[in-house]
Motif scaffolding. Sequence first.
Motif, PDB file in Angstrom:
ATOM      1  N   ALA A 144       0.570  -1.022   0.025  1.00  0.00           N
ATOM      2  CA  ALA A 144      -0.353  -0.689  -0.450  1.00  0.00           C
ATOM      3  C   ALA A 144       0.635   1.226   0.215  1.00  0.00           C
ATOM      4  N   GLY A 145       0.112   2.350  -1.160  1.00  0.00           N
ATOM      5  CA  GLY A 145       1.159   3.010  -0.801  1.00  0.00           C
ATOM      6  C   GLY A 145       2.634   2.961  -1.874  1.00  0.00           C
ATOM      7  N   CYS A 146       2.752   2.092  -2.769  1.00  0.00           N
ATOM      8  CA  CYS A 146       4.257   2.101  -3.552  1.00  0.00           C
ATOM      9  C   CYS A 146       3.695   2.328  -4.520  1.00  0.00           C
ATOM     10  N   ALA A 176      -6.022   2.710  12.131  1.00  0.00           N
ATOM     11  CA  ALA A 176      -5.569   2.047  11.419  1.00  0.00           C
ATOM     12  C   ALA A 176      -5.464   3.442  10.347  1.00  0.00           C
ATOM     13  N   SER A 177      -5.755   4.018  10.709  1.00  0.00           N
ATOM     14  CA  SER A 177      -6.433   5.997   9.631  1.00  0.00           C
ATOM     15  C   SER A 177      -5.366   6.365   8.231  1.00  0.00           C
ATOM     16  N   ALA A 178      -3.823   5.722   8.966  1.00  0.00           N
ATOM     17  CA  ALA A 178      -2.724   6.527   8.317  1.00  0.00           C
ATOM     18  C   ALA A 178      -3.188   5.268   6.702  1.00  0.00           C
ATOM     19  N   GLU A 179      -3.138   3.624   7.342  1.00  0.00           N
ATOM     20  CA  GLU A 179      -2.324   2.748   6.798  1.00  0.00           C
ATOM     21  C   GLU A 179      -4.134   2.986   5.895  1.00  0.00           C
ATOM     22  N   LEU A 180      -4.706   2.791   6.079  1.00  0.00           N
ATOM     23  CA  LEU A 180      -6.430   2.612   5.474  1.00  0.00           C
ATOM     24  C   LEU A 180      -5.523   4.150   4.403  1.00  0.00           C
ATOM     25  N   ALA A 181      -5.524   5.033   4.382  1.00  0.00           N
ATOM     26  CA  ALA A 181      -5.784   5.943   3.568  1.00  0.00           C
ATOM     27  C   ALA A 181      -3.955   5.357   2.388  1.00  0.00           C
TER      28      ALA A 181
END
Length: 257
Positions: A144-146, A176-181
Amino acid sequence: MTLLSVNVNKIAVLRNSRGGLEPDVVRAARTCLYAGAHGITVHPRPDQRHIRPDDVLALAALADESGVELNIEGNPFAPPRDGYPGFIALCDAARPAQATLVPDGDGQITSDHGFDFARDGERLAPLIAELKALGCRVSLFVDAGCEGLETAARIGADRIEIYTGPFADAAARGDASAELAHCVRTAREAQALGLGVNAGHDLSQGNLEEFLEAVPEVLEVSIGHALIGEALYAGLQRTVQAYLAILDDATAAANRR
């Protein structure tokens, strides 16, 4: 609707720990399908620590018989060795509906990172072409975020699978807000490039709904470790049905938006 593909690796771990044929991987997969699962996932590794090539072929026959998808995960760069023909050769024999390419090494306990497209993109391109010539849909495991999703699209991938381990860890910690973003951004970038979005790793009944509420248009979730663990307490059929209820609720909520 998001589809559920049940990863049955852990059934094979239990069987292999004792030797012999029990518990039966095909019977477990059949039970999952009877409960309503939409497909079966396996991740055979060259060291054959759990799912073996003969299991893959038996599950391919079950998938054909049942009219569901088989998803084979694995590292396409791992060379063949005694008892393991290599990922492409195994897909050639089994002809899964989907091949999910994962950059895991022999020493990893489990998959824990996605592809670096700047490093691996051109090496992946001919392998993706081979798999697509076999009739396989090709998905690439990504963080995620790659960066580099445009490369994934250019080299012929059909989908990505978002690695959801960091999200699951953050959800267990309570935020989990940052990882969900990161997951949301990656899903939207992929979809804008014409790539479908799958997700998997450490998803569970405790975090799946939160993930699906946030991340748009997830086509498939692959769940094994948590599902099999939960089934030890509640039973396999009931556990699969509990996941399907979460997916139905998420679909209904999306349709109301």
